[in-house]
Motif scaffolding. Structure first.
Motif, mmCIF file in Angstrom:
data_model
loop_
_atom_site.group_PDB
_atom_site.id
_atom_site.type_symbol
_atom_site.label_atom_id
_atom_site.label_comp_id
_atom_site.label_asym_id
_atom_site.label_seq_id
_atom_site.Cartn_x
_atom_site.Cartn_y
_atom_site.Cartn_z
ATOM 1 N N ALA A 71 0.611 -1.540 0.057
ATOM 2 C CA ALA A 71 -0.039 0.135 -0.045
ATOM 3 C C ALA A 71 0.945 1.576 0.150
ATOM 4 O O ALA A 71 2.243 1.342 0.313
ATOM 5 C CB ALA A 71 -1.055 -0.303 1.674
ATOM 6 N N ILE A 72 0.373 2.251 0.106
ATOM 7 C CA ILE A 72 0.823 3.353 -0.431
ATOM 8 C C ILE A 72 -0.445 4.657 -0.555
ATOM 9 O O ILE A 72 -1.670 4.108 -0.571
ATOM 10 C CB ILE A 72 2.043 3.616 -1.791
ATOM 11 N N PRO A 73 -0.029 6.241 0.569
ATOM 12 C CA PRO A 73 -1.048 6.813 0.329
ATOM 13 C C PRO A 73 -1.337 7.414 -0.537
ATOM 14 O O PRO A 73 -0.702 7.558 -1.921
ATOM 15 C CB PRO A 73 -0.533 7.753 0.958
ATOM 16 N N LYS A 74 -2.675 8.324 -0.927
ATOM 17 C CA LYS A 74 -2.992 8.305 -1.968
ATOM 18 C C LYS A 74 -1.999 9.328 -2.779
ATOM 19 O O LYS A 74 -1.513 10.570 -1.787
ATOM 20 C CB LYS A 74 -4.989 9.031 -2.077
ATOM 21 N N GLY A 75 -1.965 9.924 -3.602
ATOM 22 C CA GLY A 75 -0.830 10.644 -4.767
ATOM 23 C C GLY A 75 0.132 10.401 -4.504
ATOM 24 O O GLY A 75 1.337 11.474 -4.784
ATOM 25 N N GLY A 76 0.746 9.132 -4.408
ATOM 26 C CA GLY A 76 2.335 9.323 -3.778
ATOM 27 C C GLY A 76 2.309 8.410 -4.967
ATOM 28 O O GLY A 76 3.695 8.262 -5.129
ATOM 29 N N GLU A 77 2.162 8.142 -6.232
ATOM 30 C CA GLU A 77 2.224 7.610 -7.034
ATOM 31 C C GLU A 77 3.862 8.400 -8.338
ATOM 32 O O GLU A 77 4.829 7.634 -7.693
ATOM 33 C CB GLU A 77 1.603 8.009 -8.518
#
Length: 123
Positions: free
Chosen positions: A11-17
């Protein structure tokens, strides 16, 4: 019956791309692969190591994985370590796994990453 692991997801946080792309593609040199259009709207980003895919999925309640982790088997541990240090990424050496040289690091979100190389036997 044959069973193989196709991909691992963390998992990564939203907007972390963008941060993920910098770490996994530019620093670790993984190849970004396009997500299928049916899944692209969910966000996240996918990478390939050649024989396994790493999927980074958006978790709205993101919390870094500090124990569970992905382990990358490499053939140039010192090269990867040097590259991480050049980018200011910390590495933590660990010599507790017989038969391997290894260290731990973290992605930009605090997810634990293990990097290891088979220890060559001394003649």
């Amino acid at each position: 019956m044959s069973i193989a692991i196709h991909h691992v997801q963390i998992a990564i946080p939203k907007g972390g791309e963008d941060k993920a792309r910098e770490f996994y593609s530019q620093i670790l040199l993984l190849t970004e692969v396009p997500k299928p259009p049916t899944l692209a709207s969910r966000g996240g980003i996918w990478f390939s190591t050649g024989n396994l895919e790493l999927h980074l999925g958006i978790d709205p309640n993101f919390s870094p994985s500090t124990k569970a982790h992905v382990a990358f088997l490499v053939d140039d541990l010192d090269g990867i370590k040097h590259r991480l240090l050049q980018y200011g990424v910390k590495v933590i050496d660990d010599h507790l796994l017989p038969g391997f040289h290894r260290f731990y690091t973290e992605d930009p979100f605090g997810n634990r990453i293990e990097i290891l190389q088979v220890q060559e036997e001394k003649a």
